[in-house]
Design an enzyme around this catalytic site. Structure first.
Site, mmCIF file in Angstrom:
data_model
loop_
_atom_site.group_PDB
_atom_site.id
_atom_site.type_symbol
_atom_site.label_atom_id
_atom_site.label_comp_id
_atom_site.label_asym_id
_atom_site.label_seq_id
_atom_site.Cartn_x
_atom_site.Cartn_y
_atom_site.Cartn_z
ATOM 1 N N HIS A 106 0.215 -13.200 -0.890
ATOM 2 C CA HIS A 106 1.489 -12.554 -1.211
ATOM 3 C C HIS A 106 2.278 -12.285 0.057
ATOM 4 O O HIS A 106 1.709 -12.010 1.106
ATOM 5 C CB HIS A 106 1.288 -11.236 -1.977
ATOM 6 C CG HIS A 106 0.341 -10.292 -1.326
ATOM 7 N ND1 HIS A 106 -1.018 -10.442 -1.401
ATOM 8 C CD2 HIS A 106 0.551 -9.168 -0.589
ATOM 9 C CE1 HIS A 106 -1.612 -9.456 -0.740
ATOM 10 N NE2 HIS A 106 -0.673 -8.682 -0.222
ATOM 11 N N HIS A 108 5.200 -9.658 1.440
ATOM 12 C CA HIS A 108 5.912 -8.398 1.209
ATOM 13 C C HIS A 108 7.367 -8.609 1.624
ATOM 14 O O HIS A 108 7.625 -9.111 2.719
ATOM 15 C CB HIS A 108 5.348 -7.289 2.104
ATOM 16 C CG HIS A 108 3.915 -6.944 1.855
ATOM 17 N ND1 HIS A 108 3.527 -5.804 1.198
ATOM 18 C CD2 HIS A 108 2.758 -7.577 2.184
ATOM 19 C CE1 HIS A 108 2.206 -5.740 1.142
ATOM 20 N NE2 HIS A 108 1.706 -6.806 1.738
HETATM 21 P P1 AMP Z 1 -1.979 -6.260 1.269
HETATM 22 O O1 AMP Z 1 -2.534 -5.129 2.073
HETATM 23 O O2 AMP Z 1 -1.044 -7.141 2.027
HETATM 24 O O3 AMP Z 1 -3.091 -7.017 0.560
HETATM 25 O O4 AMP Z 1 -1.049 -5.595 0.194
HETATM 26 C C1 AMP Z 1 -1.415 -5.302 -1.111
HETATM 27 C C2 AMP Z 1 -0.291 -4.490 -1.675
HETATM 28 O O5 AMP Z 1 -0.453 -4.451 -3.065
HETATM 29 C C3 AMP Z 1 -0.222 -3.049 -1.176
HETATM 30 O O6 AMP Z 1 1.030 -2.838 -0.541
HETATM 31 C C4 AMP Z 1 -0.385 -2.222 -2.450
HETATM 32 O O7 AMP Z 1 0.449 -1.102 -2.456
HETATM 33 C C5 AMP Z 1 0.004 -3.207 -3.525
HETATM 34 N N1 AMP Z 1 -0.604 -3.014 -4.837
HETATM 35 C C6 AMP Z 1 -1.884 -2.710 -5.115
HETATM 36 N N2 AMP Z 1 -2.078 -2.669 -6.450
HETATM 37 C C7 AMP Z 1 -0.888 -2.978 -7.020
HETATM 38 C C8 AMP Z 1 -0.430 -3.102 -8.383
HETATM 39 N N3 AMP Z 1 -1.250 -2.898 -9.409
HETATM 40 N N4 AMP Z 1 0.865 -3.423 -8.585
HETATM 41 C C9 AMP Z 1 1.709 -3.609 -7.551
HETATM 42 N N5 AMP Z 1 1.332 -3.515 -6.260
HETATM 43 C C10 AMP Z 1 0.057 -3.200 -6.001
#
Ligand code: AMP
Length: 142
Positions: A106, A108
């Site tokens: 993903h 951001h």
């Molecule tokens: P990363 O640390 O780059 O893997 O980011 C994962 C992101 O997913 C974090 O910013 C979390 O806040 C976000 N996240 C976790 N669970 C969910 C969810 N159910 N829906 C939307 N975002 C989420």
């Protein structure tokens, strides 16, 4: 390859893709899905995931980048316009040591305004009504 490097089909984003978990979706087509981060570092913080089952940048097939990044760009434009942002920061965390917590690729997309600092990564849950309102603004900007 150690087991921990294998794509886990029950990760949170795979479950959102299968509609097993709710999300504030702002864009979806055959290549990618975009939805709001529930712990936003900025208002309108959006995630764009490919529909391909890949853990991170290093697992993405080279020929899949073009279509995926075109969606990242399209969603970025809608996030900037819908949130009336002055700029954007795009981020990606690769592997646990790189800060990745959900192991489905993903990017951001973080709306930015001069003088407004980002909140901490994965710090506090946003109110559902705020996420709903920001998702509506972004959806209206495509
Ligand atoms: P990363 O640390 O780059 O893997 O980011 C994962 C992101 O997913 C974090 O910013 C979390 O806040 C976000 N996240 C976790 N669970 C969910 C969810 N159910 N829906 C939307 N975002 C989420």
């Amino acid at each position: 390859m150690p087991d921990s490097d294998i794509y886990q089909p029950d990760n949170i984003f795979a479950r959102i893709l299968r509609d097993e978990l709710p999300a504030h979706k702002v864009f979806e087509d055959e290549v990618a899905l975009a939805f709001l981060d529930v712990m936003p570092q900025a208002d309108g913080h959006t995630l764009v995931i490919p529909k391909l089952a890949v853990r991170g940048v290093l697992d993405m097939p080279p020929n899949a980048w073009g279509p995926y990044m075109a969606r990242v760009q399209k969603v970025s434009a809608a996030v900037k316009k819908g949130m009336e942002a002055e700029g954007l920061s795009l981020r990606q965390f690769e592997g646990a040591a790189g800060g990745q917590t959900v192991f489905h690729l993903h990017f951001h997309i973080l709306p930015r305004w001069a003088g407004v600092a980002l909140r901490r990564h994965g710090d506090a849950m946003e109110k559902d009504e705020t996420l709903k309102a920001n998702a509506a603004k972004i959806r209206a900007a495509f």
